[in-house]
Design an enzyme around this catalytic site. Structure first.
Site, PDB file in Angstrom:
ATOM      1  N   GLU A  14       0.789  -1.259   0.663  1.00  0.00           N
ATOM      2  CA  GLU A  14      -0.096  -0.068   0.047  1.00  0.00           C
ATOM      3  C   GLU A  14       1.180   1.343  -0.134  1.00  0.00           C
ATOM      4  O   GLU A  14       1.623   1.771   0.560  1.00  0.00           O
ATOM      5  CB  GLU A  14      -0.797  -0.092   1.063  1.00  0.00           C
ATOM      6  CG  GLU A  14      -1.630   1.480   2.015  1.00  0.00           C
ATOM      7  CD  GLU A  14      -2.608   1.187   2.809  1.00  0.00           C
ATOM      8  OE1 GLU A  14      -3.501   1.822   2.431  1.00  0.00           O
ATOM      9  OE2 GLU A  14      -2.398   0.691   3.585  1.00  0.00           O
ATOM     10  N   LYS A  23      -9.465   3.009  -3.521  1.00  0.00           N
ATOM     11  CA  LYS A  23      -9.882   1.854  -2.202  1.00  0.00           C
ATOM     12  C   LYS A  23     -11.182   2.561  -2.037  1.00  0.00           C
ATOM     13  O   LYS A  23     -11.681   3.508  -1.619  1.00  0.00           O
ATOM     14  CB  LYS A  23      -8.592   2.264  -1.062  1.00  0.00           C
ATOM     15  CG  LYS A  23      -9.537   1.807   0.368  1.00  0.00           C
ATOM     16  CD  LYS A  23      -8.497   2.424   1.051  1.00  0.00           C
ATOM     17  CE  LYS A  23      -8.678   1.768   3.076  1.00  0.00           C
ATOM     18  NZ  LYS A  23      -8.188   1.475   3.515  1.00  0.00           N
ATOM     19  N   CYS A  69      -5.373  -1.769   2.964  1.00  0.00           N
ATOM     20  CA  CYS A  69      -5.228  -2.392   3.807  1.00  0.00           C
ATOM     21  C   CYS A  69      -7.116  -2.777   5.225  1.00  0.00           C
ATOM     22  O   CYS A  69      -6.916  -3.684   4.784  1.00  0.00           O
ATOM     23  CB  CYS A  69      -5.608  -0.735   4.639  1.00  0.00           C
ATOM     24  SG  CYS A  69      -5.134  -0.685   5.914  1.00  0.00           S
TER      25      CYS A  69
END
Length: 533
Positions: free
Chosen positions: A298, A361, A411
């Protein structure tokens, strides 16, 4: 001792339950907190699930002493506060990457989140108290209430399904296989049910030998249930395939960059270069073949890739021939209203430096990536370095060159059960890019990995996890760890990609539907037994 004395003298557990029920005031609340803290040991990385056989009965015996709804709520709240205070302590570590700027948030992260999370266990004990059940009826109602409020915790206010009690089984793969049937919420329900069964051995009224035998019989039946789940899971693992996707060789890059240096202006290019060097290194096992795809973590590239052709060309120079380099990176775009938007993204680059695919995301971290209370907290998001991220659409399935269809997750998107894949376009693997450097050498990264591992078993899909620092690895469709790079270690993992199960699991097909049926059955059994009494 006479027969009369035997029938009128409570058993040792009965005497203990009476003493706990007799506690009042701060003593009751302190012991509730003690039991809540003990229950934390059931979760990763300790995985000491048997402690729940003490913690949950103790909670119910304390509840016996509650005379008002307020007292009943307080017992559960103090249990939950200590449970989450110890289980989530590591979140505060993120603030120390820039404590001079975020000192004000330290009490909010250390105590504020446990205060909120404890509300759910408080409502659990309040509901059980209001239903006025005893014996096995109360155990069933407690388990159903616990699981219901865990499910609510995972959904309302964007949800935070971290450290669900069923995750304690990640250390015992045969039992964890059951999440392929009814998911983590179903495993939490059964865990709470069986762990609370010793509560039937207590009580203020003297019990006869027959009552005690029935109580121990219930406990034995509960333990037998998990023995059966473990046996079934063991057979499932014994029949598991070790097949991998032909022609795919992944290189997972874990640079272990200190979070304080990750975004430092003078370190960004150096950090990218370090990852390029790791990507270009010779394979540790040449006989296995060179990597076909390289994967970074990430925001591994703390630069706007799409706007910088030189960066893309540099990344292309370490991309395997005919393959891709997949990396996390921020992305900037102007929306239809002309407003600048920022996204926490995944970008795939080919050997020419062209972008072959991207993903934004979709489930953002409150306070970390956006500020939900901006009117009262006029500061920028912590992880966004002062800026706020926007949410993309998702979950999605991407088709990338040379790879089976993949569901990317950035995440903590991986922590949400039943929300990690596009059901209309089932992927063949899960890819989780993350950065656990925020949390140092704490329990947080271990918990995060265990949660991701559970998603693989639920969905019957292999999971590839790449972290800036620990824990990177590959988990197959049965939750078996095929490769791993430990927390804090710098290096690469060259690995094959395990195959997905040919058909969705029952959970992958029905989602939380099976859990919903179990929940209704548990409530029905508890209410029916309560009425008969």
């Amino acid at each position: 001792m006479s027969i009369t004395d035997t029938l009128t003298t409570p058993a040792p557990l009965g005497r203990l339950s009476v003493r706990l029920a007799g506690l009042a005031g701060w003593r009751r609340l302190a012991v509730a907190a003690l039991f809540g803290g003990l229950a934390t040991l059931a979760l990763p990385p300790a995985d000491a699930v048997p402690v729940l056989l003490v913690a949950f009965p103790g909670l119910l015996w304390l509840l016996d002493g509650a005379r008002t709804g307020r007292q009943a709520f307080a017992v559960g709240w103090f249990f939950g506060f200590a449970h989450h205070l110890l289980g989530l302590y590591w979140i505060s570590a993120a603030l120390f990457t820039d404590i001079g700027r975020f000192w004000w948030a330290l009490p909010l992260s250390a105590a504020g989140l446990p205060i909120l999370m404890a509300m759910f266990s408080g409502f659990t004990t309040l509901l059980v108290w209001k239903l006025r059940a005893t014996g096995l009826a109360r155990v069933f109602l407690f388990a159903a209430s616990w699981a219901l409020f865990e499910w609510l915790r995972g959904h309302i206010f964007t949800g935070f399904p971290w450290n669900l009690i069923g995750y304690g089984w990640t250390g015992f793969l045969p039992v964890l296989q059951s999440v392929s049937l009814f998911g983590i919420y179903g495993l939490s329900l059964l865990t709470a049910l069986v762990a609370a069964l010793p509560a039937v051995l207590g009580g203020s009224a003297p019990s006869s030998p027959a009552d005690r035998r029935r109580g121990w019989g219930a406990v034995a039946a509960g333990l037998a249930l998990f023995a059966a789940l473990g046996a079934w899971g063991g057979m499932r693992l014994a029949g598991a395939s070790d097949e991998t996707v032909p022609g795919v060789r992944l290189r997972l890059v874990q640079p272990a960059i200190d979070q304080r240096l990750k975004w430092a202006p003078g370190e960004r290019v150096r950090n990218v270069q370090q990852q390029m060097d790791l990507s270009a290194a010779e394979p540790a096992s040449p006989s296995a073949g060179p990597p076909t795809h390289v994967i970074w973590a990430e925001t591994a590239v703390p630069l706007f890739i799409e706007q910088d052709a030189r960066v893309r060309q540099a990344l292309g120079s370490v991309t395997p021939p005919g393959g891709l380099l997949i990396t996390g990176a921020p992305r900037a775009a102007v929306d239809a209203e002309g407003e600048q938007r920022y996204y926490n993204s995944m970008v795939a680059v080919d050997g020419s430096g062209a972008i072959a695919g991207s993903f934004d995301k979709f489930h953002l971290v409150p306070f970390g990536e956006y500020m939900p209370l901006r009117r009262w907290l006029p500061v920028g998001a912590i992880a966004g370095n002062g800026a706020e991220f926007s949410a993309g659409p998702g979950p999605v399935t991407l088709d990338l060159k040379g790879l089976p269809p993949v569901s990317p997750l950035i995440c903590y998107e991986v922590i949400f059960p039943n929300a990690v894949i596009d059901r209309d376009h089932r992927p063949q693997w899960l890819l989780n890019l993350t950065n656990d450097a925020w949390y140092g050498n704490t329990a947080g990264p271990h918990q995060h990995f265990a949660i991701a591992q559970t998603r693989a078993v639920e969905e019957g899909l292999p999971l590839v996890r790449v972290a800036n620092t620990g824990i990177s690895g590959v988990v197959d469709a049965h939750g078996r760890i095929a490769a791993m790079l430990a927390l804090g270690h710098r290096g690469v993992v060259d690995t094959a990609l395990p195959k997905a199960l040919p058909m969705p699991t029952l959970y992958g097909w029905m989602g939380d539907g099976v859990f919903g049926v179990l929940l209704l059955i548990c409530f029905a059994v508890g209410l029916s037994a309560r009425q008969r009494r």
